[in-house]
Each structure stands twice: as C-alpha cells, then as structure tokens.
Design a protein around this motif. Structure first.
Motif, PDB file in Angstrom:
ATOM      1  N   LEU A  76      21.103  66.118  98.367  1.00  0.00           N
ATOM      2  CA  LEU A  76      21.662  67.460  98.343  1.00  0.00           C
ATOM      3  C   LEU A  76      21.353  68.140  99.658  1.00  0.00           C
ATOM      4  O   LEU A  76      20.187  68.285 100.034  1.00  0.00           O
ATOM      5  CB  LEU A  76      21.062  68.270  97.184  1.00  0.00           C
ATOM      6  N   ASP A 114      21.006  79.257 100.152  1.00  0.00           N
ATOM      7  CA  ASP A 114      21.059  79.463  98.710  1.00  0.00           C
ATOM      8  C   ASP A 114      20.692  78.159  98.008  1.00  0.00           C
ATOM      9  O   ASP A 114      21.450  77.190  98.054  1.00  0.00           O
ATOM     10  CB  ASP A 114      22.462  79.926  98.300  1.00  0.00           C
ATOM     11  N   THR A 171      20.147  77.814  94.729  1.00  0.00           N
ATOM     12  CA  THR A 171      20.345  77.917  93.285  1.00  0.00           C
ATOM     13  C   THR A 171      20.957  76.654  92.697  1.00  0.00           C
ATOM     14  O   THR A 171      20.838  76.409  91.499  1.00  0.00           O
ATOM     15  CB  THR A 171      21.256  79.117  92.945  1.00  0.00           C
ATOM     16  N   ALA A 172      21.604  75.820  93.534  1.00  0.00           N
ATOM     17  CA  ALA A 172      22.221  74.587  93.022  1.00  0.00           C
ATOM     18  C   ALA A 172      21.202  73.491  92.778  1.00  0.00           C
ATOM     19  O   ALA A 172      21.521  72.486  92.131  1.00  0.00           O
ATOM     20  CB  ALA A 172      23.282  74.088  94.011  1.00  0.00           C
ATOM     21  N   VAL A 173      19.976  73.659  93.266  1.00  0.00           N
ATOM     22  CA  VAL A 173      18.988  72.586  93.154  1.00  0.00           C
ATOM     23  C   VAL A 173      18.671  72.268  91.698  1.00  0.00           C
ATOM     24  O   VAL A 173      18.662  71.100  91.282  1.00  0.00           O
ATOM     25  CB  VAL A 173      17.698  72.952  93.908  1.00  0.00           C
ATOM     26  N   GLY A 217      20.425  72.785  88.984  1.00  0.00           N
ATOM     27  CA  GLY A 217      21.559  72.136  88.325  1.00  0.00           C
ATOM     28  C   GLY A 217      21.694  70.689  88.740  1.00  0.00           C
ATOM     29  O   GLY A 217      22.010  69.818  87.911  1.00  0.00           O
ATOM     30  N   THR A 218      21.474  70.395  90.030  1.00  0.00           N
ATOM     31  CA  THR A 218      21.550  69.013  90.512  1.00  0.00           C
ATOM     32  C   THR A 218      20.460  68.170  89.885  1.00  0.00           C
ATOM     33  O   THR A 218      20.699  67.020  89.492  1.00  0.00           O
ATOM     34  CB  THR A 218      21.419  68.979  92.047  1.00  0.00           C
ATOM     35  N   GLU A 263      14.738  78.875  87.625  1.00  0.00           N
ATOM     36  CA  GLU A 263      15.676  78.359  86.622  1.00  0.00           C
ATOM     37  C   GLU A 263      14.971  77.751  85.414  1.00  0.00           C
ATOM     38  O   GLU A 263      15.592  77.040  84.610  1.00  0.00           O
ATOM     39  CB  GLU A 263      16.582  77.308  87.271  1.00  0.00           C
TER      40      GLU A 263
END
Length: 347
Positions: A228, A233, A235-237, A239-240, A267
């Motif tokens: 990744l 940002d 914030t996708a970590v 979810g990944t 999260e």
C-alpha cells in the motif's frame, strides 16, 4: 601538466574570459588585496566564464603542486540540519565529524546553493566544490547527472547510500536492507503470522526500491504480502489490513510506522496484540504505547566512518587507479527485536 580531455582548466577559463590565469586564480580564491584591484567588469567576465564551464579544480593536480587544502566537503541534497531531518542525518553528521577529526581535516558544508523544490543543486554557480579535496554526498534522492559528471571529471567523492541513478560507477557506502527484511519476515512467520501489509511512501529512491524488492522477493514468500502506497491520509490502512486478513504491518520507516499505528487504533484495531507492526528502518528511540518498536538498528556512524575512509583512499590514489579499488560497499543493518511484533493469537 596537460589537462585531461574534457577537463575545464583555469587556462580555458582565462581564454573564454579574455584575461590572464592569474586573474582567474584571484577570482576563484576571492583574493583582492589592498594593492590589487580587479575591475568589476573583468570579475564579471571571469564569473560568467566559470558559470558557463562550472570549473572544478583537479584534486590530483593540486596535490602534486602541494596545494591540497585538508578540507572535506559535505553536500546535502535535502536540508540536513532541520528538526525533521536530524533523526536521520544526526548520527551520520556526528560520524563524519569524528572521522574528519581523526584524519586531521576540516569540514566544509556546501550550503550556498539554494534549496529549490526541496533539493539543492550540486553544480549551482554558488557551490564552491573546488575548495575541498573531496566530498561526501548525502540525500535520499540524488541527481544522476551530478553523479555522472563527478565520475567523469574524476573528482573524489563518496555518496552515502546505494546509488543507481546512473550507469556510471558511483563510489558509495550504504546499508543492505534486504537481508534484515527477510530476517524480520522469518521471525514474524515463526510467531505465527501468515499475512502482512507493507506500507510505503511511494518514493522512487534506491533504498525505497531495495526495501520493496526485499518485501516482494521469493525469499519472503512464506508470508502473503499486500503493498500500500501511503499518502498523508492513512485512513485506508485499516481497511486494507482487514481486507487482506493481515496480522502484521511492515512500514517503510519508523515515523510512518507511528502514523500507521495511530490510524489502526483510530479504526478500532488493537496494536500490537491484534495487529503487529514493524519498521524496515532505524527504530531505536521509537516506542509504540510504551513498547520498543520492532525494526532495524542502522549503524549510521559506521557508514560515515567507512565513507570517509573510502574518500580518503580516493584522494590519496591516482584517478587512473580508482577502478582497482572497492568503491561500492554495503554494510548490514541489525535486526532489532523490539516489542511490537508479537505471537499471533487465535481470533
């Protein structure tokens, strides 16, 4: 002594400017005593000729003439003395300082060329490279044209970090990140981890490619990896990590690892008991919730010492013999076990 083909000399500058070599020498060395005045128009012509040719004195010729300055130059492509940079550059600069003291040399930081778009230009008209007998180059990203030109002009220099920006044989002392990366992955597998996410900054630098290459190499196939590229940002970590079923996150450096931990905890993911985290870089002094961060110990002081020793070897060796020297060296980083890669617990 005759000039080498392609080497710009004081004689050539004098010819371009239409002045004597003595005048060129005075301008180069900023000598203007009370009894000698150089007209501003003449000085301007000489400086224009220097800028057109970017004169670099031949260190071998200076040594033969007994003019070596006992000065080691240090050039940083990025600002090195800012609070943000000192975590990385501090140990290197300390090592260079100690090494120069041992050699009986002075250090000269080339800071006159301005930082433009986050980088300095080595061959900027203000950079007085010729004042040094040789130079240490620092920077995550270096200009391939600069490196190739230094090699072509046989100017003694050593880059810190593996370099592949040019096909020219660039002298360097760097860190081998591949072996400790594979060692860290092996350790994680032994602790029961099967899937991981590698978070990096998307940089296209030699060390960034080395780390990613090690993560994606067949030697790391015991662990299923997802990569990744991170931006500001993160914030996708989380979810990944969830989508990959990962129990381990590998970050490109310690500061990124700290940001990743904050994003994961925001999260609702537990670090390190739910998701372990490690950095593929120096981690001493970095802690996650009171726990020592897992990663590497990079002996940057040793890198600096080795770089200075190699530079001194180049300075003291005739340029035509440089091809016989070992001028590209990689030192190993040590695995730092830390406390943030823990045994995987059943869900």
């Amino acid at each position: 002594m005759t000039a080498k083909p392609g080497k710009i000399t004081q004689r050539e500058i004098a010819r371009i400017a239409g002045v004597s070599q003595t005048t060129v020498s005075m301008v180069l060395n900023d000598r203007e005593g009370s009894n000698v005045r150089i007209p501003e128009a003449t000085r301007a012509r000489v400086k224009e000729a220097i800028e057109r040719s970017t004169y670099v004195a031949d260190p071998a010729a200076r040594r033969l003439a007994g003019l070596d300055n006992q000065i080691i130059g240090v050039f940083t492509y990025e600002p090195a003395l800012s609070p943000e940079s000192m975590d990385f550059y501090g140990p290197l600069l300390n090592g260079i300082e100690r090494g120069a003291e041992t050699l009986g040399c002075d250090l000269l930081f080339f800071t006159s060329s301005p930082v433009e778009d986050g980088k300095r230009k080595l061959f900027h008209r203000k950079t007085r490279l010729r004042l040094a007998d040789g130079c240490i180059l620092l920077g995550q990203e270096m200009d391939g044209a600069d490196l190739e030109r230094l090699v072509d002009e046989r100017f003694p220099f050593v880059a810190v970090g593996r370099r592949d920006e040019t096909a020219a044989r660039v002298p360097y002392v760097g860190i081998d990140y591949a072996a400790p990366t594979v060692g860290l992955i092996d350790r994680a597998v032994e602790l029961g981890h099967e899937r991981a996410v590698y978070v990096h900054r998307g940089r296209d630098t030699p060390t960034a490619r080395d780390r990613r290459g090690a993560v994606e190499s067949p030697a790391a196939d015991r662990l299923v990896r997802t990569t990744l590229a991170a931006d500001e940002d993160l914030t996708a970590v989380a979810g990944t990590v969830r989508a990959a079923g990962a129990t381990l996150v590998l970050a490109e450096d310690a500061f990124l690892a700290e940001d990743v931990v904050h994003a994961l905890r925001t999260e609702g993911l537990d670090v390190p008991d739910g998701v372990s985290v490690a950095a593929l870089a120096e981690v001493r002094g970095h802690r996650i919730g009171g726990r020592a961060l897992t990663g590497f110990h990079v002996r940057r002081g040793q890198v600096a010492t080795e770089a200075l020793a190699l530079l001194q070897q180049l300075i003291m060796t005739a340029p035509e013999e440089w091809d016989t020297l070992d001028t590209q060296r990689l030192l190993s980083a040590d695995l730092e076990a830390g406390e943030t890669v823990v045994e995987r617990r059943p869900a």
